[in-house]
Design a protein around this motif. Structure first.
Motif, mmCIF file in Angstrom:
data_model
loop_
_atom_site.group_PDB
_atom_site.id
_atom_site.type_symbol
_atom_site.label_atom_id
_atom_site.label_comp_id
_atom_site.label_asym_id
_atom_site.label_seq_id
_atom_site.Cartn_x
_atom_site.Cartn_y
_atom_site.Cartn_z
ATOM 1 N N PRO A 43 1.812 -1.367 11.345
ATOM 2 C CA PRO A 43 1.649 0.087 11.239
ATOM 3 C C PRO A 43 2.563 0.630 10.134
ATOM 4 O O PRO A 43 3.434 -0.082 9.632
ATOM 5 N N ASP A 44 2.360 1.880 9.756
ATOM 6 C CA ASP A 44 3.274 2.503 8.808
ATOM 7 C C ASP A 44 4.697 2.391 9.331
ATOM 8 O O ASP A 44 4.958 2.617 10.529
ATOM 9 N N ASN A 45 5.634 2.036 8.436
ATOM 10 C CA ASN A 45 7.054 1.874 8.776
ATOM 11 C C ASN A 45 7.309 0.746 9.773
ATOM 12 O O ASN A 45 8.371 0.692 10.398
ATOM 13 N N GLY A 46 6.349 -0.159 9.899
ATOM 14 C CA GLY A 46 6.496 -1.271 10.834
ATOM 15 C C GLY A 46 7.340 -2.400 10.267
ATOM 16 O O GLY A 46 7.604 -2.479 9.059
ATOM 17 N N LYS A 49 13.599 -3.314 16.224
ATOM 18 C CA LYS A 49 12.333 -2.989 16.891
ATOM 19 C C LYS A 49 11.124 -3.560 16.125
ATOM 20 O O LYS A 49 10.238 -2.820 15.678
ATOM 21 N N PRO A 50 11.106 -4.878 15.973
ATOM 22 C CA PRO A 50 9.993 -5.490 15.229
ATOM 23 C C PRO A 50 8.660 -5.276 15.926
ATOM 24 O O PRO A 50 8.576 -5.156 17.149
ATOM 25 N N ASP A 51 7.617 -5.235 15.109
ATOM 26 C CA ASP A 51 6.255 -5.061 15.619
ATOM 27 C C ASP A 51 5.521 -6.376 15.765
ATOM 28 O O ASP A 51 4.539 -6.452 16.512
ATOM 29 N N ALA A 52 5.955 -7.402 15.036
ATOM 30 C CA ALA A 52 5.236 -8.675 15.055
ATOM 31 C C ALA A 52 6.178 -9.800 14.616
ATOM 32 O O ALA A 52 7.144 -9.576 13.878
ATOM 33 N N LYS A 71 0.862 -1.166 0.000
ATOM 34 C CA LYS A 71 0.000 0.000 0.000
ATOM 35 C C LYS A 71 0.906 1.225 0.000
ATOM 36 O O LYS A 71 1.869 1.301 0.747
ATOM 37 N N SER A 72 0.611 2.155 -0.872
ATOM 38 C CA SER A 72 1.508 3.283 -1.123
ATOM 39 C C SER A 72 1.830 4.044 0.156
ATOM 40 O O SER A 72 0.956 4.367 0.953
ATOM 41 N N GLY A 73 3.118 4.315 0.335
ATOM 42 C CA GLY A 73 3.556 5.197 1.404
ATOM 43 C C GLY A 73 3.668 4.582 2.772
ATOM 44 O O GLY A 73 3.965 5.282 3.735
ATOM 45 N N ARG A 74 3.478 3.271 2.901
ATOM 46 C CA ARG A 74 3.458 2.695 4.247
ATOM 47 C C ARG A 74 4.841 2.359 4.777
ATOM 48 O O ARG A 74 5.039 2.267 5.983
ATOM 49 N N CYS A 98 20.466 -16.854 9.485
ATOM 50 C CA CYS A 98 20.621 -15.595 8.761
ATOM 51 C C CYS A 98 19.275 -15.175 8.192
ATOM 52 O O CYS A 98 18.307 -15.926 8.231
ATOM 53 N N TRP A 99 19.211 -13.971 7.662
ATOM 54 C CA TRP A 99 17.932 -13.427 7.238
ATOM 55 C C TRP A 99 18.066 -12.564 5.994
ATOM 56 O O TRP A 99 19.161 -12.148 5.614
ATOM 57 N N SER A 100 16.939 -12.312 5.375
ATOM 58 C CA SER A 100 16.833 -11.381 4.260
ATOM 59 C C SER A 100 15.781 -10.340 4.611
ATOM 60 O O SER A 100 14.863 -10.608 5.387
ATOM 61 N N VAL A 101 15.920 -9.156 4.038
ATOM 62 C CA VAL A 101 15.027 -8.047 4.352
ATOM 63 C C VAL A 101 14.381 -7.533 3.075
ATOM 64 O O VAL A 101 15.066 -7.204 2.102
ATOM 65 N N LEU A 102 13.055 -7.472 3.084
ATOM 66 C CA LEU A 102 12.296 -6.844 2.019
ATOM 67 C C LEU A 102 11.762 -5.515 2.524
ATOM 68 O O LEU A 102 11.223 -5.433 3.637
ATOM 69 N N GLY A 103 11.943 -4.493 1.723
ATOM 70 C CA GLY A 103 11.408 -3.176 2.063
ATOM 71 C C GLY A 103 10.343 -2.775 1.062
ATOM 72 O O GLY A 103 10.349 -3.208 -0.101
ATOM 73 N N GLU A 104 9.436 -1.931 1.498
ATOM 74 C CA GLU A 104 8.319 -1.513 0.665
ATOM 75 C C GLU A 104 8.722 -0.297 -0.165
ATOM 76 O O GLU A 104 9.061 0.753 0.380
ATOM 77 N N GLY A 105 8.704 -0.461 -1.481
ATOM 78 C CA GLY A 105 9.026 0.634 -2.382
ATOM 79 C C GLY A 105 7.802 1.115 -3.139
ATOM 80 O O GLY A 105 6.703 0.590 -2.982
ATOM 81 N N ALA A 106 8.008 2.100 -3.992
ATOM 82 C CA ALA A 106 6.883 2.685 -4.732
ATOM 83 C C ALA A 106 6.231 1.691 -5.678
ATOM 84 O O ALA A 106 5.040 1.792 -5.979
#
Length: 217
Positions: free
Chosen positions: A148-151, A55-58, A5-8, A187-195
């Motif tokens: 939440p946003d940026n969670g 600081k994970p949320d879930a 969702k855009s901007g989250r 180990c881990w991988s990280v996905l971030g939300e882009g446009a």
């Protein structure tokens, strides 16, 4: 399929479980419920303290013991509850499960080579990789959508399941998923939300390089 969702600005950390005895023996685990070794518990303990700094949320985890025990280490340091979901289990591989890498190559050479070429193969008569993504990716998206946003969501799962889920969320065609290298234990991988959807921000992070020991190598 990106579920964004855009901007989250959400972030998903996909964390592989710690070491098991079958990892050391290069024995295919699949859905067999193998416990962590003492080294695996120590790996999870150390990694949890690094991941807590995000600081994970879930937290959501596979219900197999090796993933559940890994997730517990993070829950203890963050105070978060763990949601368990069988959809995050490792690939079911039928007759391959319990065999060593050498036994698989010897007994199922054609299947193994075809899988490595990126062909859709029911290894040992089990699941296709696309079927693993079909069950696991929606679990990740469901929990990410509640952030939440940026969670930040931490997903505790297995090497093969994580790879197929990343491939699906990035929108890659299935025959390209092999291009994503395997994850070392804990180990881990990280996905971030882009446009334009999910982006791979980090891959196989968390330690100095170690060999990948497991079902996905």
């Amino acid at each position: 399929m990106n579920g964004t969702k855009s901007g989250r600005g959400r972030r998903v950390v996909l964390w592989r479980h710690g070491q098991t005895a079958w990892n050391l023996e290069r024995r295919f685990q699949g859905t067999t419920d193998i416990e962590l070794t003492p080294t695996g518990v120590a790996q999870a303990h150390r990694a949890a303290r690094l991941l807590a700094s995000l600081k994970p949320d879930a937290i959501v985890a596979s219900d197999l013991r090796r993933a559940a025990a890994t997730a517990t280490e993070l829950a203890e340091v963050t105070g978060l509850d763990i949601a368990y979901d069988s959809g995050l289990r490792e690939t079911f591989a039928g007759a391959w499960q319990g065999l060593t890498h050498e036994e698989i190559v010897e007994r199922y050479a054609e299947q193994y080579v075809a899988w490595k070429r990126g062909e859709p193969v029911r290894r040992g008569g089990g699941e296709l990789e696309t079927e693993v993504a079909d069950r696991a990716a929606p679990v990740v998206l469901h929990h990410a959508d509640k952030l939440p946003d940026n969670g930040t969501l931490v997903v505790v799962s297995h090497g093969g399941t994580i790879r197929t889920t990343i491939g699906r969320l990035l929108g890659l065609e299935a025959h390209h998923w092999e291009g994503l290298g395997g994850l070392s234990n804990c180990c881990w991988s990280v996905l971030g939300e882009g446009a334009r959807g999910w982006r791979l921000m980090e891959h196989n992070a968390g330690t100095l390089p170690e060999p990948v020991l497991g079902d996905d190598d």
